[in-house]
Design a protein around this motif. Structure first.
Motif, mmCIF file in Angstrom:
data_model
loop_
_atom_site.group_PDB
_atom_site.id
_atom_site.type_symbol
_atom_site.label_atom_id
_atom_site.label_comp_id
_atom_site.label_asym_id
_atom_site.label_seq_id
_atom_site.Cartn_x
_atom_site.Cartn_y
_atom_site.Cartn_z
ATOM 1 N N LYS A 37 -18.707 -82.628 36.568
ATOM 2 C CA LYS A 37 -19.632 -82.844 35.466
ATOM 3 C C LYS A 37 -20.912 -82.069 35.740
ATOM 4 O O LYS A 37 -21.188 -81.673 36.873
ATOM 5 C CB LYS A 37 -19.961 -84.328 35.332
ATOM 6 C CG LYS A 37 -18.776 -85.183 34.957
ATOM 7 C CD LYS A 37 -19.198 -86.628 34.843
ATOM 8 C CE LYS A 37 -18.017 -87.501 34.461
ATOM 9 N NZ LYS A 37 -18.375 -88.908 34.388
ATOM 10 N N LYS A 75 -24.902 -81.618 36.251
ATOM 11 C CA LYS A 75 -25.832 -82.391 37.055
ATOM 12 C C LYS A 75 -26.429 -83.492 36.200
ATOM 13 O O LYS A 75 -27.075 -83.230 35.194
ATOM 14 C CB LYS A 75 -26.924 -81.462 37.600
ATOM 15 C CG LYS A 75 -27.866 -82.120 38.546
ATOM 16 C CD LYS A 75 -28.838 -81.083 39.083
ATOM 17 C CE LYS A 75 -29.875 -81.721 39.966
ATOM 18 N NZ LYS A 75 -30.835 -80.753 40.461
ATOM 19 N N SER A 76 -26.178 -84.740 36.599
ATOM 20 C CA SER A 76 -26.626 -85.856 35.774
ATOM 21 C C SER A 76 -27.796 -86.617 36.390
ATOM 22 O O SER A 76 -28.376 -87.470 35.746
ATOM 23 C CB SER A 76 -25.465 -86.820 35.525
ATOM 24 O OG SER A 76 -25.011 -87.324 36.754
ATOM 25 N N VAL A 77 -28.138 -86.321 37.623
ATOM 26 C CA VAL A 77 -29.240 -87.014 38.272
ATOM 27 C C VAL A 77 -30.540 -86.307 37.903
ATOM 28 O O VAL A 77 -30.687 -85.109 38.082
ATOM 29 C CB VAL A 77 -29.064 -87.025 39.806
ATOM 30 C CG1 VAL A 77 -30.225 -87.717 40.486
ATOM 31 C CG2 VAL A 77 -27.758 -87.679 40.177
ATOM 32 N N VAL A 78 -31.472 -87.092 37.358
ATOM 33 C CA VAL A 78 -32.759 -86.532 36.959
ATOM 34 C C VAL A 78 -33.796 -87.002 37.974
ATOM 35 O O VAL A 78 -33.981 -88.204 38.167
ATOM 36 C CB VAL A 78 -33.142 -87.011 35.537
ATOM 37 C CG1 VAL A 78 -34.488 -86.467 35.136
ATOM 38 C CG2 VAL A 78 -32.069 -86.589 34.545
ATOM 39 N N PHE A 79 -34.437 -86.048 38.612
ATOM 40 C CA PHE A 79 -35.473 -86.379 39.571
ATOM 41 C C PHE A 79 -36.819 -86.397 38.865
ATOM 42 O O PHE A 79 -37.187 -85.429 38.200
ATOM 43 C CB PHE A 79 -35.505 -85.351 40.707
ATOM 44 C CG PHE A 79 -34.271 -85.392 41.561
ATOM 45 C CD1 PHE A 79 -34.058 -86.439 42.442
ATOM 46 C CD2 PHE A 79 -33.318 -84.387 41.488
ATOM 47 C CE1 PHE A 79 -32.926 -86.484 43.235
ATOM 48 C CE2 PHE A 79 -32.184 -84.426 42.272
ATOM 49 C CZ PHE A 79 -31.992 -85.478 43.147
#
Length: 181
Positions: free
Chosen positions: A103, A105-109
């Motif tokens: 998928k 990149k689903s992690v939002v920093f």
């Protein structure tokens, strides 16, 4: 092998319905029926090597998934029961990680400023809570000290009473007659 000359391991024939997912690349995978001779009571590695050799499968980057008649994965080992051509074991051949689609990149920093802002807000909230409790803290402290003082006073009164009782007793001696020894 037990080491006797002329003794051969018994081979049992298992029928495999081989589905080659590694050759499909998005199309319908080719399916073929194969008979493979497996040594009786062999280890899992020997059975996998035998299947790879007889089916002409490459040794690296290939995963073999052997299933029973109900579709559950089973361990390929020599204790597997021999079957017939009418009920073959399904064997799926696939590349490593072939069925996994990554998928995005689903992690939002959060940005550094946002992290500092939320940290500051939690700190300010904690300070407000402490300041709102501050007038009550003195009363709570006084109440707790008073309770402890009353408890100590009770204990001292009890001890004083016991000491007074102990002072009033007089020793008269235990023996009134001379011992006979």
């Amino acid at each position: 092998m037990s080491g006797k000359i002329g003794e051969e391991k018994k081979l049992k024939t298992i029928w495999l319905l081989v589905t080659r997912h590694d050759l499909a690349d998005g199309q319908k995978p080719p399916v073929a029926l194969h008979a493979v001779g497996i040594p009786d009571n062999c280890t899992s590695n020997v059975m996998i090597q035998t299947i790879r050799k007889e089916l002409g499968l490459p040794g690296q980057n290939i995963v073999l998934k052997l299933r029973n008649h109900s579709g559950s994965l089973i361990i390929p080992k020599g204790t597997i029961e021999a079957n017939s051509k009418d009920k073959p074991y399904p064997l799926e051949v696939a590349r490593i990680h072939q069925s996994i689609k990554p998928k995005e990149k689903s992690v939002v920093f959060p940005e550094y400023a946002e992290v500092l802002k939320t940290t500051l807000q939690t700190f300010v909230g904690r300070m407000d809570h402490i300041e709102s409790e501050l007038p009550e803290l003195n009363n709570k402290r006084k109440y707790k000290i008073e309770r402890e003082m009353q408890d100590l006073d009770r204990k001292l009164t009890f001890l004083e009473q016991r000491f007074n009782d102990a002072e009033q007793t007089k020793w008269q001696g235990m023996l009134k007659k001379n011992p006979l020894w």
